[in-house]
Design an enzyme around this catalytic site. Structure first.
Site, PDB file in Angstrom:
ATOM      1  N   CYS A 138      -9.272  56.950  43.968  1.00  0.00           N
ATOM      2  CA  CYS A 138      -9.692  57.085  42.231  1.00  0.00           C
ATOM      3  C   CYS A 138      -8.470  57.221  41.456  1.00  0.00           C
ATOM      4  O   CYS A 138      -8.671  57.253  40.094  1.00  0.00           O
ATOM      5  CB  CYS A 138     -10.874  57.737  42.498  1.00  0.00           C
ATOM      6  SG  CYS A 138     -12.190  57.675  43.429  1.00  0.00           S
ATOM      7  N   HIS A 281     -11.581  58.830  35.019  1.00  0.00           N
ATOM      8  CA  HIS A 281     -12.325  58.619  35.911  1.00  0.00           C
ATOM      9  C   HIS A 281     -13.866  58.682  35.955  1.00  0.00           C
ATOM     10  O   HIS A 281     -14.273  59.839  35.582  1.00  0.00           O
ATOM     11  CB  HIS A 281     -11.600  59.001  37.471  1.00  0.00           C
ATOM     12  CG  HIS A 281     -12.386  58.694  38.740  1.00  0.00           C
ATOM     13  ND1 HIS A 281     -12.550  56.958  38.939  1.00  0.00           N
ATOM     14  CD2 HIS A 281     -13.175  59.154  39.641  1.00  0.00           C
ATOM     15  CE1 HIS A 281     -13.377  56.882  40.082  1.00  0.00           C
ATOM     16  NE2 HIS A 281     -13.588  58.358  40.498  1.00  0.00           N
ATOM     17  N   ASN A 311     -19.362  54.133  39.939  1.00  0.00           N
ATOM     18  CA  ASN A 311     -18.036  54.645  40.306  1.00  0.00           C
ATOM     19  C   ASN A 311     -17.120  53.335  40.880  1.00  0.00           C
ATOM     20  O   ASN A 311     -17.556  53.095  41.903  1.00  0.00           O
ATOM     21  CB  ASN A 311     -17.902  55.817  41.257  1.00  0.00           C
ATOM     22  CG  ASN A 311     -16.579  56.388  41.794  1.00  0.00           C
ATOM     23  OD1 ASN A 311     -15.473  55.693  41.370  1.00  0.00           O
ATOM     24  ND2 ASN A 311     -16.657  57.484  42.398  1.00  0.00           N
TER      25      ASN A 311
HETATM   26  N1  COA Z   1     -32.090  59.397  46.641  1.00  0.00           N
HETATM   27  C1  COA Z   1     -33.061  60.171  46.685  1.00  0.00           C
HETATM   28  N2  COA Z   1     -32.637  61.615  47.195  1.00  0.00           N
HETATM   29  C2  COA Z   1     -31.337  61.361  47.785  1.00  0.00           C
HETATM   30  C3  COA Z   1     -30.385  60.392  47.514  1.00  0.00           C
HETATM   31  C4  COA Z   1     -30.662  59.222  46.989  1.00  0.00           C
HETATM   32  N3  COA Z   1     -30.043  58.296  46.815  1.00  0.00           N
HETATM   33  N4  COA Z   1     -29.301  61.016  48.082  1.00  0.00           N
HETATM   34  C5  COA Z   1     -29.583  62.111  48.755  1.00  0.00           C
HETATM   35  N5  COA Z   1     -30.758  62.524  48.658  1.00  0.00           N
HETATM   36  C6  COA Z   1     -31.423  63.727  48.752  1.00  0.00           C
HETATM   37  C7  COA Z   1     -30.761  64.530  49.922  1.00  0.00           C
HETATM   38  O1  COA Z   1     -31.296  64.076  51.287  1.00  0.00           O
HETATM   39  C8  COA Z   1     -31.208  65.825  49.717  1.00  0.00           C
HETATM   40  O2  COA Z   1     -32.542  66.103  50.246  1.00  0.00           O
HETATM   41  P1  COA Z   1     -33.139  67.339  50.922  1.00  0.00           P
HETATM   42  O3  COA Z   1     -32.982  68.478  49.871  1.00  0.00           O
HETATM   43  O4  COA Z   1     -34.501  67.111  51.419  1.00  0.00           O
HETATM   44  O5  COA Z   1     -31.996  67.625  52.075  1.00  0.00           O
HETATM   45  C9  COA Z   1     -31.358  66.023  48.385  1.00  0.00           C
HETATM   46  O6  COA Z   1     -31.502  64.451  47.762  1.00  0.00           O
HETATM   47  C10 COA Z   1     -30.330  66.596  47.536  1.00  0.00           C
HETATM   48  O7  COA Z   1     -29.027  66.167  48.160  1.00  0.00           O
HETATM   49  P2  COA Z   1     -27.593  66.812  47.505  1.00  0.00           P
HETATM   50  O8  COA Z   1     -26.648  65.970  48.210  1.00  0.00           O
HETATM   51  O9  COA Z   1     -27.722  68.317  47.699  1.00  0.00           O
HETATM   52  O10 COA Z   1     -27.651  66.393  46.164  1.00  0.00           O
HETATM   53  P3  COA Z   1     -26.665  66.474  45.046  1.00  0.00           P
HETATM   54  O11 COA Z   1     -27.509  67.319  43.967  1.00  0.00           O
HETATM   55  O12 COA Z   1     -25.524  67.150  45.554  1.00  0.00           O
HETATM   56  O13 COA Z   1     -26.395  65.181  44.657  1.00  0.00           O
HETATM   57  C11 COA Z   1     -24.322  63.540  44.606  1.00  0.00           C
HETATM   58  C12 COA Z   1     -25.413  64.222  45.343  1.00  0.00           C
HETATM   59  C13 COA Z   1     -23.788  62.645  45.511  1.00  0.00           C
HETATM   60  C14 COA Z   1     -24.876  62.868  43.526  1.00  0.00           C
HETATM   61  C15 COA Z   1     -23.459  64.676  44.062  1.00  0.00           C
HETATM   62  O14 COA Z   1     -23.176  65.507  45.057  1.00  0.00           O
HETATM   63  C16 COA Z   1     -22.238  64.254  43.528  1.00  0.00           C
HETATM   64  O15 COA Z   1     -22.094  63.356  42.671  1.00  0.00           O
HETATM   65  N6  COA Z   1     -21.017  64.491  44.183  1.00  0.00           N
HETATM   66  C17 COA Z   1     -19.651  64.122  43.717  1.00  0.00           C
HETATM   67  C18 COA Z   1     -19.720  62.626  44.386  1.00  0.00           C
HETATM   68  C19 COA Z   1     -18.292  62.104  43.800  1.00  0.00           C
HETATM   69  O16 COA Z   1     -18.153  62.195  42.627  1.00  0.00           O
HETATM   70  N7  COA Z   1     -17.785  61.210  44.545  1.00  0.00           N
HETATM   71  C20 COA Z   1     -16.664  60.244  44.304  1.00  0.00           C
HETATM   72  C21 COA Z   1     -15.440  61.545  43.708  1.00  0.00           C
HETATM   73  S1  COA Z   1     -14.191  60.269  42.960  1.00  0.00           S
END
Ligand code: COA
Length: 354
Positions: A138, A281, A311
Site C-alpha cells: 500500500c 492511503h 482499499n
Molecule cells: N460481515 C459481517 N461480519 C463479519 C465480517 C463481515 N464481512 N467479517 C468479519 N465479521 C465478524 C467476525 O467473524 C467477528 O464475529 P464474531 O465476533 O462472532 O467472531 C466480528 O465480525 C468482529 O470481527 P473483527 O475482525 O473483530 O472485526 P473488526 O471490528 O476488527 O473489523 C476489520 C474488521 C477488517 C474491518 C478491521 O479489523 C480493519 O479494518 N482492520 C484493518 C484492515 C486494513 O486496514 N487492512 C489493510 C491495511 S493497508
C-alpha cells in the site's frame, strides 16, 4: 505536444545522451489520471455472495462499493495502469513517447516476469523508456514518489510516468470464508506525470520510508510453502488468498500512520495546519478519521474516497490525488503530504511543495 517544450526528454530518455550535471531546479506534478474497471461490486452485491451486511461494512470501514476487473475480458493490472497513465499524459498535454521512465507501483503484477511497467510502456508506445515495477504494497505510490524524485534530482530523468495500480480482487474469496478481507479491497489505477522544472522550490520537502518485515504475517499472500510466517502451516486453501490479522493491522495503522505524519512535519519544520492537503492511503475510514482528529484538522484537509473505491492498495493515493486536482482542491503553490501504510509492514510519507 510542443517540440520546444523545455521539460521534454530526448527520445529514448535523457539518459540516452551525455550525462547532464545535477539540475538546480525542482520537480513538479504536471498531470494526473485514473482508471477503474467498469464492473462495480456494491455492499448489496456482497450481501448476496456471503454472510455480511451493508450496515456492518459501512460502520466498520466506510466502504459502500468497489470496482473489480473482469479478468475473462482481458482486464488486469497493466491494462488499467496503462489507461490511467494515458489519461495522466493527456492531462499534462504530453506525448507518452517522451517519457524517460515508467514506474508501476503494484503488488499484483500479472507475472513475475516481465514487469507490468514494461507492458504499460509498450501499450503507450514508450518502448525505449526505462520501465520497472516497484513493490511496496500500500506504500507503493508514496515510495514511488520519493524514488522518482531522487532519480530526477540526479538530472538524468526529466519526465517520469508514475502509476499505482492493483487488482486484489484476484486474491479474494467472495464466499463466507473470505468475508473479512473480500469486503475491504477493490481494483484501480492512478497515475502522475512528474516533470523537471527550473523552479527549485518545487518538489519533495521531506519524506520518510520505513518497514518492519518481522511483522509480515499481519498481511500477506502466500504463493507456496515458503510464503508463511513462523508457526503457520502450509494450507493449499490459503494460497493466492489475502491473509490478514485485521485487528493487528488496525492497531498498527492507528498508531503508526499519525506518528509518521508527525515525524515528517517535524523534519520539515511545519505544523499540521501548514499542509494544505493530506492525501492518504485509504484502508479504513475510521483509521483516517482518527488521524485527522489527532492533528485537529478540518474534514476537508484529509481526503476520503474509500466509500467509492474501497482499499485499492497502491492505487488509493493517486486516485485521491487525481480527484483532488480535478476538483481544484490541490494545485500549484500547495503543500501536500502523501501518506502510505500497509503490507510488509511498510509506512512512509512524501511531503511536496507543488
Ligand atoms: N460481515 C459481517 N461480519 C463479519 C465480517 C463481515 N464481512 N467479517 C468479519 N465479521 C465478524 C467476525 O467473524 C467477528 O464475529 P464474531 O465476533 O462472532 O467472531 C466480528 O465480525 C468482529 O470481527 P473483527 O475482525 O473483530 O472485526 P473488526 O471490528 O476488527 O473489523 C476489520 C474488521 C477488517 C474491518 C478491521 O479489523 C480493519 O479494518 N482492520 C484493518 C484492515 C486494513 O486496514 N487492512 C489493510 C491495511 S493497508
Amino acid at each position: 505536444m510542443s517540440v520546444q517544450d523545455p521539460t521534454a526528454a530526448s527520445p529514448g530518455g535523457a539518459s540516452a545522451g551525455r550525462v547532464p550535471p545535477p539540475p538546480a531546479g525542482g520537480v513538479t506534478i504536471a498531470g494526473t489520471g485514473l482508471a477503474v474497471p467498469q464492473k462495480r461490486l456494491t455492499n448489496q452485491d456482497l450481501e448476496r455472495l456471503m454472510d455480511t451486511s451493508d450496515e456492518w461494512i459501512v460502520q466498520r470501514t466506510g466502504i459502500r462499493q468497489r470496482h473489480v476487473c473482469d479478468f475473462s475480458r482481458g482486464e488486469s493490472t497493466y491494462t488499467i495502469a496503462a489507461a490511467a497513465l494515458r489519461n495522466a499524459c493527456d492531462d499534462a498535454k504530453i506525448d507518452p513517447a517522451t517519457l524517460d521512465l515508467v514506474l508501476v507501483a503494484t503488488m499484483s503484477m500479472e507475472s513475475t516476469c516481465p514487469p507490468s511497467a514494461c507492458r504499460v510502456a509498450a501499450a503507450l508506445g514508450t518502448r525505449n523508456a526505462g520501465a520497472f515495477d516497484l513493490s511496496a504494497a500500500c506504500c507503493g505510490f508514496v515510495f514511488g514518489l520519493n524514488t522518482a524524485y531522487g532519480l530526477m534530482r540526479s538530472g538524468q530523468y526529466r519526465r517520469v510516468g508514475l502509476v499505482g495500480a492493483d487488482t486484489l480482487s484476484r486474491f479474494m474469496d467472495y464466499s463466507n470464508a473470505g468475508r473479512s478481507t473480500a469486503i475491504l479491497f477493490g481494483d484501480g489505477a492512478g497515475a502522475a506525470i512528474l516533470t523537471a522544472t527550473d523552479d527549485p522550490t518545487k518538489g519533495v520537502i521531506a519524506q520518510a520510508m520505513h518497514s518492519d518485515g518481522a511483522r509480515f504475517g499481519d498481511l500477506y499472500i502466500p504463493e507456496d510453502e515458503r510464503g508463511y510466517p513462523e508457526g503457520v502451516e502450509h494450507d493449499p486453501a490459503m494460497v493466492h488468498r489475502v491473509q490478514m490479522n485485521g485487528q493487528g493491522v488496525f492497531k498498527f495503522a492507528v498508531g503508526t500512520f499519525p506518528d509518521v505524519i508527525a515525524q515528517t512535519l517535524d523534519k520539515a519544520g511545519l505544523a499540521a495546519g501548514d499542509v494544505d492537503m493530506y492525501v492518504c492511503h485509504q484502508s479504513n475510514a475510521r483509521i483516517l478519521d482518527a488521524a485527522r482528529k489527532r492533528f485537529g484538522l478540518a474534514e476537508d484537509r484529509l481526503y476520503v474516497n474509500i466509500d467509492r473505491y474501497a482499499n485499492t492498495v497502491a492505487a488509493s493515493v493517486p486516485l485521491c490525488l487525481h480527484e483532488l486536482r480535478a476538483a481544484g482542491r490541490v494545485r500549484a503553490g500547495h503543500k501536500v503530504m502523501f501518506v502510505g501504510f500497509g503490507g510488509g509492514l511498510t509506512w512512509g510519507t512524501s511531503l511536496w511543495q507543488l
